[in-house]
Scaffold this motif. Sequence first.
Motif, PDB file in Angstrom:
ATOM      1  N   ARG A  37       0.828  -1.200   0.000  1.00 12.49           N
ATOM      2  CA  ARG A  37       0.000   0.000   0.000  1.00 12.49           C
ATOM      3  C   ARG A  37       0.869   1.260   0.000  1.00 12.49           C
ATOM      4  NH1 ARG A  37      -3.317  -1.600   5.314  1.00 12.49           N
ATOM      5  NH2 ARG A  37      -1.232  -2.312   5.818  1.00 12.49           N
ATOM      6  N   PRO A  38       0.326   2.363  -0.451  1.00 14.15           N
ATOM      7  CA  PRO A  38       1.088   3.613  -0.369  1.00 14.15           C
ATOM      8  C   PRO A  38       1.271   4.018   1.095  1.00 14.15           C
ATOM      9  CG  PRO A  38      -1.142   4.030  -1.156  1.00 14.15           C
ATOM     10  CD  PRO A  38      -0.971   2.537  -1.079  1.00 14.15           C
ATOM     11  N   ALA A  39       2.266   4.820   1.369  1.00 14.88           N
ATOM     12  CA  ALA A  39       2.535   5.269   2.735  1.00 14.88           C
ATOM     13  C   ALA A  39       1.308   5.989   3.293  1.00 14.88           C
ATOM     14  CB  ALA A  39       3.739   6.193   2.745  1.00 14.88           C
ATOM     15  N   PRO A  40       1.108   5.895   4.604  1.00 12.45           N
ATOM     16  CA  PRO A  40      -0.046   6.578   5.210  1.00 12.45           C
ATOM     17  C   PRO A  40       0.018   8.087   4.966  1.00 12.45           C
ATOM     18  CG  PRO A  40       1.075   5.175   6.821  1.00 12.45           C
ATOM     19  CD  PRO A  40       1.912   5.194   5.592  1.00 12.45           C
ATOM     20  N   GLU A  41      -1.105   8.664   4.571  1.00 12.63           N
ATOM     21  CA  GLU A  41      -1.154  10.113   4.358  1.00 12.63           C
ATOM     22  C   GLU A  41      -1.361  10.845   5.669  1.00 12.63           C
ATOM     23  OE1 GLU A  41      -3.860  11.311   1.314  1.00 12.63           O
ATOM     24  OE2 GLU A  41      -3.142   9.777  -0.062  1.00 12.63           O
ATOM     25  N   PHE A  42      -2.049  10.217   6.612  1.00 16.87           N
ATOM     26  CA  PHE A  42      -2.318  10.836   7.908  1.00 16.87           C
ATOM     27  C   PHE A  42      -1.945   9.883   9.023  1.00 16.87           C
ATOM     28  CE2 PHE A  42      -4.912  11.243  11.672  1.00 16.87           C
ATOM     29  CZ  PHE A  42      -4.758  12.581  11.985  1.00 16.87           C
ATOM     30  N   PHE A  43      -1.310  10.395  10.044  1.00 16.12           N
ATOM     31  CA  PHE A  43      -1.091   9.652  11.280  1.00 16.12           C
ATOM     32  C   PHE A  43      -0.833  10.649  12.398  1.00 16.12           C
ATOM     33  CE2 PHE A  43       2.983   9.994   9.200  1.00 16.12           C
ATOM     34  CZ  PHE A  43       3.853  10.366  10.205  1.00 16.12           C
ATOM     35  N   ALA A  44      -1.247  10.285  13.600  1.00 18.64           N
ATOM     36  CA  ALA A  44      -1.034  11.128  14.780  1.00 18.64           C
ATOM     37  C   ALA A  44      -0.581  10.216  15.909  1.00 18.64           C
ATOM     38  CB  ALA A  44      -2.317  11.862  15.158  1.00 18.64           C
ATOM     39  N   ILE A  45       0.673  10.361  16.308  1.00 16.79           N
ATOM     40  CA  ILE A  45       1.241   9.517  17.362  1.00 16.79           C
ATOM     41  C   ILE A  45       1.211  10.295  18.666  1.00 16.79           C
ATOM     42  CG2 ILE A  45       3.275   8.237  18.112  1.00 16.79           C
ATOM     43  CD1 ILE A  45       4.114   8.148  15.142  1.00 16.79           C
ATOM     44  N   LEU A 107      -3.666  -0.032  17.937  1.00 15.70           N
ATOM     45  CA  LEU A 107      -3.046   1.205  17.458  1.00 15.70           C
ATOM     46  C   LEU A 107      -3.729   1.758  16.200  1.00 15.70           C
ATOM     47  CD1 LEU A 107       0.737   0.413  18.033  1.00 15.70           C
ATOM     48  CD2 LEU A 107      -0.850   1.643  19.506  1.00 15.70           C
ATOM     49  N   ASP A 108      -4.883   1.243  15.850  1.00 15.64           N
ATOM     50  CA  ASP A 108      -5.630   1.739  14.689  1.00 15.64           C
ATOM     51  C   ASP A 108      -5.891   3.241  14.783  1.00 15.64           C
ATOM     52  OD1 ASP A 108      -5.780  -0.687  13.388  1.00 15.64           O
ATOM     53  OD2 ASP A 108      -7.820  -1.146  14.046  1.00 15.64           O
ATOM     54  N   PHE A 109      -6.050   3.751  16.014  1.00 16.20           N
ATOM     55  CA  PHE A 109      -6.385   5.160  16.209  1.00 16.20           C
ATOM     56  C   PHE A 109      -5.308   6.103  15.666  1.00 16.20           C
ATOM     57  CE2 PHE A 109      -3.766   4.236  19.849  1.00 16.20           C
ATOM     58  CZ  PHE A 109      -3.065   5.418  20.075  1.00 16.20           C
ATOM     59  N   ILE A 110      -4.074   5.626  15.515  1.00 20.87           N
ATOM     60  CA  ILE A 110      -2.986   6.461  14.996  1.00 20.87           C
ATOM     61  C   ILE A 110      -3.310   6.960  13.585  1.00 20.87           C
ATOM     62  CG2 ILE A 110      -0.587   6.382  14.175  1.00 20.87           C
ATOM     63  CD1 ILE A 110       0.049   4.574  16.531  1.00 20.87           C
ATOM     64  N   PHE A 111      -4.002   6.156  12.808  1.00 24.85           N
ATOM     65  CA  PHE A 111      -4.296   6.477  11.414  1.00 24.85           C
ATOM     66  C   PHE A 111      -5.728   6.989  11.197  1.00 24.85           C
ATOM     67  CE2 PHE A 111      -1.111   3.107  11.608  1.00 24.85           C
ATOM     68  CZ  PHE A 111      -0.054   3.756  11.003  1.00 24.85           C
ATOM     69  N   GLN A 113      -8.292   9.725  11.119  1.00 27.78           N
ATOM     70  CA  GLN A 113      -8.399  11.189  11.043  1.00 27.78           C
ATOM     71  C   GLN A 113      -9.560  11.721  11.865  1.00 27.78           C
ATOM     72  OE1 GLN A 113      -8.697  12.440   6.975  1.00 27.78           O
ATOM     73  NE2 GLN A 113      -6.542  12.089   6.554  1.00 27.78           N
ATOM     74  N   ASP A 114     -10.586  10.910  12.054  1.00 28.66           N
ATOM     75  CA  ASP A 114     -11.789  11.364  12.743  1.00 28.66           C
ATOM     76  C   ASP A 114     -11.744  11.132  14.251  1.00 28.66           C
ATOM     77  OD1 ASP A 114     -12.873  12.129  10.290  1.00 28.66           O
ATOM     78  OD2 ASP A 114     -13.627  10.099   9.927  1.00 28.66           O
TER      79      ASP A 114
END
Length: 121
Positions: A37-45, A107-111, A113-114
């Motif tokens: 898959r392409p690299a994640p566009e959004f993540f918040a650690i 850790l799904d919450f890292i990716f 956006q909502d």
Amino acid sequence: MFCAATSCQTGASDETTQTDAVSSEPEVTAAVATEKRPAPEFFAIPEEMLKKRVWICEDNQSDIFHVKHDCPILVQCKGKGTFRNLLLPRAIEDYGRYNCQECSEDLDFIFDQDAVRELGK
């Protein structure tokens, strides 16, 4: 690299007398490249996870990180690639990895956006 694989495939289809072993190699390479898959566009650690270490398999097809070194999916990498232990932000930023659904589903919450996040104090 992709152009070279494509040109090999075109040549293989033009020459019908070529053996399957020679013509199937470029197809396998192209298939492996499209599985990732392409690299994640959004993540918040979260700040408390910035020093968390994770495992990855460098095999040109895996796109996930693991929190457990003995994860059954990571163990499948043995003999197919190399293992690396990295900081979580580096695994995502530099290697474009997502979390493993076997050992790090929490850790799904890292990716997400909502997801509602608490701002730093």
